[in-house]
Motif scaffolding. Structure first.
Motif, PDB file in Angstrom:
ATOM      1  N   VAL A 177       0.819  -1.220  -0.128  1.00  9.95           N
ATOM      2  CA  VAL A 177      -0.085   0.133   0.094  1.00  9.95           C
ATOM      3  C   VAL A 177       0.919   1.338   0.178  1.00  9.95           C
ATOM      4  N   GLU A 178       0.961   1.893  -1.191  1.00  9.74           N
ATOM      5  CA  GLU A 178       1.864   3.101  -1.184  1.00  9.74           C
ATOM      6  C   GLU A 178       0.858   4.328  -1.167  1.00  9.74           C
ATOM      7  N   ILE A 179       1.189   5.269  -0.470  1.00  9.14           N
ATOM      8  CA  ILE A 179       0.312   6.345   0.125  1.00  9.14           C
ATOM      9  C   ILE A 179       1.263   7.673  -0.112  1.00  9.14           C
ATOM     10  N   ASP A 180       0.873   8.443  -1.273  1.00  9.75           N
ATOM     11  CA  ASP A 180       1.480   9.759  -1.458  1.00  9.75           C
ATOM     12  C   ASP A 180       0.599  10.959  -1.297  1.00  9.75           C
ATOM     13  N   VAL A 181       1.200  11.753  -0.244  1.00  6.59           N
ATOM     14  CA  VAL A 181       0.082  12.821   0.057  1.00  6.59           C
ATOM     15  C   VAL A 181       0.949  14.064  -0.413  1.00  6.59           C
ATOM     16  N   HIS A 182       0.380  14.954  -1.288  1.00  3.51           N
ATOM     17  CA  HIS A 182       0.990  15.789  -1.717  1.00  3.51           C
ATOM     18  C   HIS A 182       1.120  17.361  -0.858  1.00  3.51           C
ATOM     19  N   ASP A 183       1.705  18.236  -1.377  1.00  5.43           N
ATOM     20  CA  ASP A 183       1.616  19.508  -0.652  1.00  5.43           C
ATOM     21  C   ASP A 183       0.303  19.852  -0.219  1.00  5.43           C
TER      22      ASP A 183
END
Length: 399
Positions: A177-183
């Motif tokens: 599970v990859e989680i990418d939370v942007h600015d």
């Protein structure tokens, strides 16, 4: 008699001072967590013996299919997106597929990475804000070949959303599970392990946070025979915040393991980790490992981690190891606490002295143990589900 094995460490302040308790509890490993080997290629990892730091508490024999690269089957992944959320399913090619968040740092995570034939990507669009939940149902099948799955959750800049991942059914699953939370984005992710008995699940959650990003990450482990969830949080820009909550309830014969690594590599970021678990029945086992690394460049860091375990019956065992590694004294604060014990006899006496029967008093103590954590989740549907699950567990125990 109440058993209470507690480590409660004074928060380190700007001078970098902090204390450590009994050997094996809260002690920094011999090698820095920063130097631990990581790779997308399973072939680069050595064979697992069970003596390694990352495996010494795990039932390696019960995880063999998920460690050896044999998890080439598939599971059903059904997504119901909220408005403004898109879903894309793409084919992928093992270790050559580029990663978004972090790198696998154990053999199970590497197996999950190379074996998954598809990636399911859930994307919250830029500046989309929704209170409705996006649900992801991962369904395994008992008796099917060991499977793998890859889920990528992306919150684009200045978005706000909730994603609930529900694991049900049976079988064996190695999962990324990859989680990418942007600015500037705010994302809440809830992962519920509600497997049937007999299921074996190893999941690697790797989160990447951008500038001023906020991630609330919640893990709930209730079902399955063996569940092993690793959570890695990486700060890439200043001003971001990670809140990691966990709840688990182990029955007879169950092994529920949670390992966290929070990597403070940049200045002025905040992390809070709170996990609570209860255990009941012969050979019920829980493992919680909490690693926090504050690198030299991470000035202004503020971090704290907490683990509490309540042992309800004889024959159950909880292992809890918090580790705090600090490379700079220019921080706001850092600390950790860990405690494992049985019912508090004084609490029971207080309640019984006021006319409350012992079985009712015991239920009240367990409910109170979990209540504060459940209230922090902030998702009413999940909170109600957990309350119901805890009541069912208490009925099973006969408390």
């Amino acid at each position: 008699m109440t058993t209470d094995l507690t480590t409660d460490h004074t928060r380190a302040t700007a001078d970098g001072a902090h204390t450590h308790g009994a050997p094996g509890v809260g002690v920094v490993p011999e090698a820095s967590r920063a130097s631990r080997f990581a790779s997308f290629d399973l072939a680069e990892f050595p064979a697992v013996t069970g003596a390694e730091e990352e495996w010494r508490f795990s039932p390696v024999d019960r995880l063999q299919h998920l460690i050896s690269g044999a998890a080439t089957g598939a599971v059903s992944v059904d997504v119901t997106p909220a408005q403004g959320v898109t879903v894309t399913v793409t084919d992928r090619d093992g270790a050559s597929t580029p990663g978004v968040a972090g790198v696998p740092n154990d053999q199970l995570a590497a197996t999950a990475w190379i074996a998954a034939a598809q990636r399911t990507q859930v994307t919250v669009g830029a500046e989309v804000e929704t209170d409705a939940e996006t649900t992801v149902v991962v369904r395994g099948e008992a008796g099917a070949p060991a499977a793998s799955a890859h889920l990528l959750l992306t919150a684009e800049h200045h978005s706000k959303a909730l994603v609930v991942i529900d694991h049900v059914g049976g079988g064996e699953l190695a999962q990324t599970v990859e989680i990418d939370v942007h600015d500037g984005a705010h994302l809440t992710v809830v992962s519920i392990q509600d497997w049937d008995r007999g299921a074996v699940h190893g999941s690697s959650h790797r989160a990447r946070l951008g500038r001023d990003a906020t991630l609330k990450h919640i893990v709930v482990s209730l079902g399955g025979d063996v569940v092993r969830v690793t959570v890695d949080g990486e700060f890439t820009q200043p001003g971001s915040s990670l809140e990691s909550l966990g709840l688990y309830y182990a029955d007879a014969g169950q092994h529920l393991e949670h390992r966290l690594f929070v990597d403070h590599a940049v200045p002025r970021c905040t992390s809070r980790v709170t996990y609570k678990g209860a255990l009941q029945g012969e050979s019920a086992r829980s493992v919680w490992i909490g690693d926090v690394l504050i690198r030299k460049a991470a000035e202004g860091t503020d971090t704290y981690e907490l683990n509490r375990n309540l042992v309800l019956t004889p024959g159950a065992r909880a292992d809890s190891v918090p580790n705090l590694e600090i490379e700079t004294g220019e921080i706001e604060g850092a600390g950790h606490a860990s405690a494992t014990g049985r019912f508090d006899d004084e609490q029971l006496f207080y309640l019984k002295a006021r006319g409350i029967p012992e079985d009712v008093a015991r239920r009240l103590v367990v409910r109170g143990f979990f209540a504060e954590l459940i209230q922090q989740i902030g998702v009413p549907a999940v909170e109600d589900r957990l309350q119901t699950a805890i009541e069912a567990e208490l009925e099973l125990t006969g408390l």
